[in-house]
Design an enzyme around this catalytic site. Structure first.
Site, short mmCIF file in Angstrom:
data_model
loop_
_atom_site.label_atom_id
_atom_site.label_comp_id
_atom_site.label_asym_id
_atom_site.label_seq_id
_atom_site.Cartn_x
_atom_site.Cartn_y
_atom_site.Cartn_z
CD GLU A 145 -2.48 0.84 2.89
OE1 GLU A 145 -2.12 0.06 3.84
OE2 GLU A 145 -3.25 1.82 3.04
CE LYS A 200 -7.21 0.66 3.42
NZ LYS A 200 -6.08 1.15 4.27
CB CYS A 222 -4.26 -2.17 4.24
SG CYS A 222 -3.45 -2.36 6.04
CB VAL A 257 -0.20 -1.01 12.22
CG1 VAL A 257 0.56 -0.19 11.07
CG2 VAL A 257 -1.80 -0.47 12.27
C1 ACM Z 1 -4.27 -0.04 7.04
O1 ACM Z 1 -5.27 -0.31 6.48
N1 ACM Z 1 -3.22 0.58 6.44
C2 ACM Z 1 -3.83 -0.64 8.45
#
Ligand code: ACM
Length: 262
Positions: free
Chosen positions: A38, A108, A141, A168
């Site tokens: 990402e 996203k 992510c 994370v």
């Molecule tokens: C994330 O979605 N970058 C934790």
């Protein structure tokens, strides 16, 4: 087909340096389909919207062109996280491209934590793209925590999910196996490593990039200590078999009439 990922620690705010790093690592690679993390060119921990805006570009901008050149030099297909601008809106996006140009973009949909202060949530759904006979979906992510994300891609016919991440939280390292099994798809997770500390925000990225097959078997996995390009051969057609027993097909056996609808 050889799929792979590049796990590394992008330098914050240095897209040219990150592009050069990607280029160097790809030299003499035998990978056909590569996933990058990402926001692979810019880093993640933006001070604010203005700073992110200054590092963003439209689809087809300079960084995209550089990635297309890298794809051409290596005859490779690349899915890469990038910071997309459209008008005043910023999207946390992934671009799929090859030597002929951009194949498609995913924005996203599920923004994580302080991303909500910077990005507009994705507004184009979960597209599936054809690469020859193979169909791929893109994911970014935190999308993983909503089972509907990969489910939607699988129901739309994706064989492989190219998942760019800056994870994370620890949970997906095991949940990814379930996502692969319940949808019988391949998942290529390209997660970044390293730490960013900026303006009172700290992010420690957990690595653990991996390739998982439709039975939940981990075909390739590295730790949070390793950096570099890794790949494995797969047969994507295996994802077309949705039978988990002779009498159970995970798609045909669904009972959507009983599932909760908002
Ligand atoms: C994330 O979605 N970058 C934790």
């Amino acid at each position: 087909m050889k799929v792979g990922f590049l796990q590394f620690s992008p330098k914050f705010g240095e897209p040219k340096e990150n592009l050069n790093f990607i280029k160097t690592k790809l030299k003499n690679s035998s990978i056909n389909l590569l996933t990058l993390p990402e926001l692979a060119l810019t880093g993640y921990t933006f001070k604010d919207y203005e700073e992110a805006y200054s590092l963003s570009e439209e689809i087809g901008g300079n960084f995209t062109q550089e990635l297309i050149k890298i794809a051409e030099e290596n005859d490779i297909i690349i899915a890469s996280g990038f910071l997309e601008k459209e008008g005043k809106s910023l999207y946390n996006s992934s671009v799929l491209l090859d030597k002929n140009g951009v194949i498609g973009v995913y924005r996203k949909i599920h923004l994580f934590y302080k991303e909500k202060n910077i990005f507009t949530p994705g507004n184009k759904g979960f597209p599936v793209f054809s690469i020859g006979d193979i169909r791929v979906g893109l994911l970014i992510c935190f999308d993983w925590i909503f089972p509907e994300s990969i489910r939607t891609l699988a129901l739309k016919g994706a064989d492989i999910v190219l998942h760019s991440a800056n994870l994370v939280l620890p949970y997906y390292q095991t949940a990814i196996l379930t996502r692969a099994i319940e949808n019988r798809v391949f998942i290529v997770l390209a997660n970044r490593i390293g730490r960013e500390e900026r303006f009172g925000q700290e992010n420690v990225f957990i690595g653990g990039s991996k390739v998982v097959d439709p039975s939940g078997k981990v075909l390739l996995e590295i730790s949070d200590k390793e950096e570099g390009l890794f790949g494995v051969n797969i047969n994507p057609i295996l994802a077309r078999n949705k039978n988990i027993t002779e009498l159970n097909n995970i798609f045909e056996d669904r009972r959507p009439e009983f599932y909760y609808k908002d």
